[in-house]
Scaffold this motif. Sequence first.
Motif, mmCIF file in Angstrom:
data_model
loop_
_atom_site.group_PDB
_atom_site.id
_atom_site.type_symbol
_atom_site.label_atom_id
_atom_site.label_comp_id
_atom_site.label_asym_id
_atom_site.label_seq_id
_atom_site.Cartn_x
_atom_site.Cartn_y
_atom_site.Cartn_z
ATOM 1 N N GLN A 241 6.221 7.900 -3.037
ATOM 2 C CA GLN A 241 6.296 8.177 -4.473
ATOM 3 C C GLN A 241 7.728 7.970 -4.956
ATOM 4 O OE1 GLN A 241 7.591 10.865 -6.391
ATOM 5 N NE2 GLN A 241 6.911 10.042 -8.230
ATOM 6 N N ALA B 134 10.681 -1.444 0.818
ATOM 7 C CA ALA B 134 9.957 -1.485 -0.714
ATOM 8 C C ALA B 134 10.324 -2.850 -1.129
ATOM 9 C CB ALA B 134 10.830 -0.598 -1.508
ATOM 10 N N VAL C 209 5.225 -0.175 -1.355
ATOM 11 C CA VAL C 209 6.023 0.566 -0.384
ATOM 12 C C VAL C 209 5.286 0.420 0.893
ATOM 13 C CG1 VAL C 209 6.864 2.643 0.381
ATOM 14 C CG2 VAL C 209 7.124 1.906 -2.099
ATOM 15 N N MET D 52 8.545 4.353 -4.923
ATOM 16 C CA MET D 52 7.915 3.658 -5.992
ATOM 17 C C MET D 52 8.396 4.015 -7.344
ATOM 18 S SD MET D 52 5.465 1.501 -5.803
ATOM 19 C CE MET D 52 3.872 1.510 -5.387
ATOM 20 N N LYS E 169 7.398 -2.612 -6.881
ATOM 21 C CA LYS E 169 5.939 -2.595 -6.809
ATOM 22 C C LYS E 169 5.100 -2.546 -5.459
ATOM 23 C CE LYS E 169 4.493 -4.174 -10.451
ATOM 24 N NZ LYS E 169 4.255 -3.053 -11.594
#
Length: 426
Positions: A246, A347, A257, A249, A255
Motif C-alpha cells: 500500500q 516497485a 509492487v 503503491m 503501478k
Amino acid sequence: MTGLRFLSAGESHGPALSGIIEGMPAGLSLSIEAINQELARRQRGYGRGGRMQIETDKVRVLSGVRFGQTLGSPIGLQIVNRDFENWQSSMAISAPASNGVEAAVTRPRPGHGDLAGMLKYRTGDARNILERASARETAMRVAIGAVARQLLCHFGIKVFSHVIQIGDLVATEIPADWEELEERAENSLVRCADERATEEMVKRIDAAREAGDSLGGIFEVIAWPMPAGLGSHVHWDRRLDGCLAQALMSIPAIKAVEIGLGRETALRPGSQVHDEIFFDKEEPLSKTSEANDEETLRKSSGMSGRRDALLWQGEKWLTAGGFYRKTNRAGGIEAGMTNGEAIMVRAAMKPIPTLSKPLDSVDFDDLRPVAAGIERSDVTAVPAAAVVGEAMVAWVVASAFMEKFGGDSVTEMEVRYREHLLSLCP
Ligand code: EPS
C-alpha cells in the motif's frame, strides 16, 4: 498498522510543503543534516526536469524536537518551495481580481490525475488537481521517512535502494555484496549498480527526451538486518507485506509492487519458491551464506540469499534466534510477518505523463479534440522514486517497530527490543 501516523500538505507550486508525524518516541537523537541529505538524494538522478535546478530542498523542524532529541510530541516539518516566487499570482491563496479563468488548465494529460480529478472535484481547472497530484509532495515523504529511518538506525537497521530497470533496459551486473551494491548505486547517475547499464540508461533517457517522450522503470528497496516478528498474520491490515504494498503503491506513478521473488513465484513449482529452514545457533555472525541457486534472481536484483546478523549496541544478536535461510525468495516476509531475513521489495513506475510531444486529449471547455497540455516535467524520475520508496519502506517498518516494541521513549523500546531478540532463541 497503527504504530505511527503522518499527514502532509502542500501544492507543488504553493508556498511550502508541511508534515506532521505523530507517535515518535521521546529521546531519539534527530539529525537535521541527515534529513537534508535524504532530500538531496531525492533531487538527484539523470532525466529530471528544470524544477530541480530551482530547488535546494531543506527541512525546517517546527516542533517535537528540543536540544537535538525528540520530545514524544508531534513533529512538525516544513520544506519551502522556492519556485513559489515565480507562481505567486497563479497560486495566490487569496481570491484574484479576475475570476482566474484565463489561467485555467483545460487540456487534461492522459495518465495524470487531471481529468479524473476535474470530474471528481467539479472543477474546470486541472491546476486545482495537478498541483497536489504532482510528485513534488514526495519531498515531504522523504523528510518524514528520514525521521523513521533514524529510529530504525538506532536499532541497527539500514534501508537502501537501487534501480534495476529503466524502460526496457534491465541491469544485469549487480554485486552480491550489499555494501558494494549500495555504494555503486549511490554513485550512479541513475542509482543503478550496473555501470554498463547506467551508461545505456543515460542514452535511453537522452533519446526519450529527444523524442518528446518519457520513461518508467523498476527499483528495489532492501531493509536489513531485520528481526523476526514484525507485522502479523491475524488481520488483513496487519500483514506487513500488505502494508508495504500500500505504501509503495501510493507513490505517484507506481503501478506494481513485488515482495521477494514476486510475480516469478507464480511460474515456479513450490520446491523452487519456498526458502528452506536451517538452524545453527553457533553459526558465525555477519556471515555471507553459501552461494545459492538463484541465478536469475541474483542477476536481476542482487538477492544473494545472504544472511546477516543484527548488530545492536555492541552486542551480537541473531535476527531469528539461530533459524536461517540460504535463499530469500520470500523477501523476508511469510504470512505477513518478518522471518529474520532482509525485507526486499520492488516497485514498477510508469513513464511520467507529461510528454513534450503530447498525446490526444479533449479540451474541458469546448469539448474539442486537442493535444494534451504540457507542464514542465521530468523525462524519468525512477532514481528519485527509489529514494521515495526507501522513505515509505522505512516508514512502514518503523511503524511496525512501534507497534511491536513501542513505548513513550526510546529507552523503553530498547528494553522491549532486547527482550524480544532474546526470546527468539530457543
Ligand atoms: C517534482 C516537482 C515537479 C515535477 C515533478 C516532481 O516540479 P514542476 O512541476 O515545477 O516541474 O518536476 O512532478 C511530476 C513529475 C509530475 O508529474 O507532476 C519534485 O519535486 O519531485
